[in-house]
Design a protein around this motif. Structure first.
Motif, short mmCIF file in Angstrom:
data_model
loop_
_atom_site.label_atom_id
_atom_site.label_comp_id
_atom_site.label_asym_id
_atom_site.label_seq_id
_atom_site.Cartn_x
_atom_site.Cartn_y
_atom_site.Cartn_z
N UNK A 52 -2.15 -2.38 -13.81
CA UNK A 52 -1.30 -1.28 -13.36
C UNK A 52 -1.06 -1.30 -11.85
N UNK A 53 -1.53 -2.32 -11.16
CA UNK A 53 -1.49 -2.37 -9.69
C UNK A 53 -0.05 -2.39 -9.19
N UNK A 54 0.24 -1.51 -8.23
CA UNK A 54 1.57 -1.43 -7.64
C UNK A 54 1.53 -1.54 -6.11
N UNK A 55 0.37 -1.28 -5.50
CA UNK A 55 0.25 -1.40 -4.05
C UNK A 55 -0.99 -2.23 -3.72
N UNK A 56 -0.84 -3.19 -2.80
CA UNK A 56 -1.95 -4.03 -2.36
C UNK A 56 -2.16 -3.85 -0.87
N UNK A 57 -3.36 -3.42 -0.49
CA UNK A 57 -3.72 -3.22 0.91
C UNK A 57 -4.69 -4.33 1.31
N UNK A 70 2.86 -11.96 -5.74
CA UNK A 70 2.43 -10.61 -6.09
C UNK A 70 3.63 -9.68 -6.23
N UNK A 71 4.57 -9.79 -5.32
CA UNK A 71 5.77 -8.95 -5.40
C UNK A 71 6.59 -9.30 -6.63
N UNK A 96 4.95 -3.31 -5.51
CA UNK A 96 6.09 -2.77 -4.78
C UNK A 96 5.82 -2.58 -3.29
N UNK A 97 4.54 -2.51 -2.90
CA UNK A 97 4.24 -2.27 -1.48
C UNK A 97 3.00 -3.05 -1.07
N UNK A 98 3.09 -3.71 0.08
CA UNK A 98 1.94 -4.43 0.64
C UNK A 98 1.67 -3.89 2.04
N UNK A 122 2.79 -13.59 6.65
CA UNK A 122 2.37 -13.44 5.26
C UNK A 122 3.37 -12.67 4.40
N UNK A 123 4.33 -12.00 5.03
CA UNK A 123 5.30 -11.22 4.27
C UNK A 123 4.81 -9.84 3.90
N UNK A 124 3.94 -9.26 4.73
CA UNK A 124 3.42 -7.91 4.48
C UNK A 124 4.45 -6.88 4.94
N UNK A 125 4.61 -5.79 4.17
CA UNK A 125 5.63 -4.78 4.47
C UNK A 125 5.25 -3.88 5.63
#
Length: 675
Positions: free
Chosen positions: A372-377, A508-509, A514-516, A534-537
């Protein structure tokens, strides 16, 4: 088909072991091996019960038990056929049917008594015994035996697939040596338990042995197979100063190593601790299924009793015997065999597939949350970057030169375990001065007293808070140095973004993240450079250690993601963040026993692409679990309606239930082939 192939290979191996034996010798050998296998399974179940509070996953039969059960079921079926052939003689037919029934029912009765003794009145075996016995007493004798034969064949088919799947799974506990060869400075060797070995002791490892503890090589060269831990199938070359992990298989010359951690803090110990805690962390889907089973069977039991009693009381035209048979058929529908394996087995297969990738999840709950993961910090140092910090440039004042700045910083930082501190110590090649006093300020720096002189090393906030004047504001990862309260200079550190970071974040995206986000204590420029590479938002920089967990909690509460939030770190300096997140993911083999407590997922490598693998496998696992549950539930409802109105016979119901069990097992085993 991989689990099926493995099972067939195991069967062929058992046949080759008895080649050349006489019939009696073969029977004695198989009986001996069966007793040995049953003893082993009992011990494994006892250990699993002790570690998980008496609750463990479904345990498949051994190959030896399958062979004996199959012979018994074939004999029972043959007696049923013989009874049908002698149908003209009621006495002979009755005896044959009775023998057929007893041959199939005695083991079921034994399991039923065991279940009843543990208070499990509505479990699979008591229900099957009641249903088959009722059919036999109602003179449906062939059907009574056939029901049990079908049930047994279904168990064998399911367990045959499971046995092949289980044979391919990594077994960490079996890879730990019982003894470690500890040597002292005199060369004296003693064999003790790995748990008794202290940090810094010397251990000998011979070729073909498992490494007993995590450590660093002092002498010797060879290769280690770390697949049981990291999931990497390629052998890793080791020599002097190489790190080795407990449980890895060593091949080469005599290896002398120095232990770096206690056994409880070793990588393989953390894996086993996560596995032991798995039973306490069930997915919401699994809990829902267990709750449904616990309510479905009593409901069906009450409905069956009413079906046997109420219609005859209402002067039904059908005889009482017909309604009782219909009630027993309805009771057969409630057999929980297919329901019991439909969801838990899927998560077990998913966990096993993750383990082969070097990813270890704490129960089905962690797999469900990962799906269910949608955001990765992300943490920065050691996670998105390689963690091999090195000095890029030194900015000394007029009173100091570059070497003196580095010497002061290294001397002050020599007792710190922070990655920046270790990089400074490694960069200085001179003789270290003895530290008289040492104080560390987490997230800011250190204060050390050497030869009655005070040295401050850290970030600009530490310098200003200690009253150091003239501290410039420089960009990047900067370490400031002050000597006796005066500013001495600054050292710019540089880290390298991992080669696979951009590809991993991109994948991952693509998986639906949806959000990193990047959390770091570094400056804005340093954080933005890593994020761009790295392409982090989003970045949050200049954070103190205690502020990172609060920021993680803030992100979880304020950013709508319609899913779970994950924190990815090294499991050393970010335990609070791991504990705060829905999914705490600890990367790498470093860490301690606290890492296993705080993290939900252990990734035993720094390869960031394993994160996308974990998400993909978890989602495949969760969707398969939903698929299995829906198929079984819909089929059970249809069977219940058909049985209620008398459109199906008892053996039809059991046959469909067995087909459902085999299908769900086979569908679950397909996860093991997920890429």
């Amino acid at each position: 088909m991989q689990p099926l192939s493995a099972a067939l290979a195991m069967l062929h191996q058992s046949e080759s072991e008895t080649e050349g034996m006489s019939f009696m010798e073969r029977a004695q050998y198989r009986a001996k091996m069966r007793r040995r296998e049953q003893t082993r399974l009992r011990r494994e179940n006892a250990k699993r019960g002790a570690s998980s509070g008496g609750e463990g996953r479904y345990q498949a039969m051994s190959m030896m038990d399958m062979q004996f059960t199959l012979i018994r079921l074939i004999a029972s079926a043959a007696l049923v056929i013989a009874g049908a052939l002698f149908g003209s003689d009621d006495h002979i037919a009755f005896i044959l049917y009775l023998l057929a029934y007893l041959l199939a029912a005695v083991p079921v009765a034994g399991n039923a008594i065991q279940e009843l003794s543990h208070g499990r009145f509505f479990s699979e075996y008591p229900l099957m015994l009641v249903v088959s016995l009722g059919a036999f007493l109602l003179r449906h004798r062939p059907e009574a035996a056939i029901v049990l034969v079908l049930h047994g064949v279904g168990k064998i088919a399911s367990d045959f697939i499971l046995a092949g799947a289980n044979s391919e799974m990594p077994q960490q506990a079996s890879c730990i040596p019982e003894k470690a060869a500890v040597v002292n400075m005199k060369g004296e060797e003693r064999m003790i338990s790995p748990a008794e070995v202290r940090i810094g002791e010397f251990v000998l490892v011979r070729s073909g042995e498992r490494v007993p503890l995590d450590g660093v090589v002092i002498r010797g060269e060879g290769t280690v197979d770390e697949s049981i831990i990291t999931g990497d199938s390629e052998l890793a070359a080791v020599s002097k100063d190489s790190h080795v992990l407990a449980g890895s298989l060593y091949t080469g010359s005599l290896l002398l190593m120095r232990t770096m951690v206690r056994f409880d803090d070793s990588a393989i110990s953390r894996i086993m601790r996560v596995q032991e805690d798995s039973s306490e962390h069930k997915a919401a889907l699994e809990r829902s299924m267990l709750l449904m089973v616990s309510r479905f069977i009593p409901f069906m039991f009450i409905l069956a009793v009413l079906l046997a009693i109420v219609p005859p009381l209402l002067n039904s035209t059908a005889p009482l015997q017909s309604w009782v048979y219909r009630a027993l058929t309805l009771l057969a529908v409630s057999c929980p065999a297919a329901l019991a394996v439909s969801v838990p087995l899927v998560f077990w297969c998913g966990s096993s597939r993750l383990a082969r990738k070097g990813v270890h999840a704490k129960g089905s709950e962690a797999i469900e949350k990962t799906a269910e993961m949608r955001m990765a910090v992300f943490n920065k140092t050691g996670t998105l970057t390689k963690g091999d910090l090195h000095i890029k440039k030194v900015f000394p004042t007029q009173e100091f030169d570059e070497q003196s700045c580095i010497a002061l910083a290294a001397a002050a930082e020599q007792l710190s375990a922070h990655p920046v501190a270790r990089a400074l110590v490694d960069a200085y090649k001179g003789q270290m001065q003895k530290v008289m006093e040492f104080e560390e300020f987490p997230g800011r720096g250190v204060r050390a007293r050497i030869h009655n002189r005070t040295i401050l090393v850290g970030n600009r906030k530490l310098m200003i808070s200690r009253g150091v004047k003239g501290v410039p504001e420089l960009r990047g990862t900067i370490v400031y140095v002050a000597y006796e309260g005066d500013y001495a200079g600054a050292i710019q550190m540089e880290d390298t973004v991992r080669d696979e970071a951009a590809d991993a974040v991109r994948e991952l995206k693509a998986q639906g993240i949806t959000r990193t986000v990047l959390l770091t204590g570094d400056s804005e420029l340093s954080a933005q450079q890593v994020a761009d590479a790295a392409g982090i938002d989003t970045i949050h920089f200049g954070l103190q250690p205690e502020e990172k967990a609060a920021k993680m909690d803030f992100l979880m509460r304020t950013i709508p993601t319609d899913g779970a939030e994950a924190y990815v770190g090294d499991g050393i300096h970010d335990l609070d963040e791991l504990k705060t997140a829905d999914v705490g993911i600890a990367m790498g083999t470093a860490g301690s026993r606290d890492t296993a407590k705080c993290a939900n997922v252990l990734v035993m490598t720094h390869d960031l692409t394993r994160l996308a693998d974990a998400v993909r496998i978890s989602r495949r696992t969760h969707s398969t679990a939903v698929q299995n549950m829906m198929i079984v539930v819909i089929a059970k409802i249809l069977l219940a309606l058909l049985a209620l109105f008398g459109f199906v016979q008892m053996w039809h119901v059991v046959a469909v239930d067995i087909i459902l069990s085999v299908l769900t097992v086979f569908n679950s085993a397909r996860i093991l082939n997920t890429k």
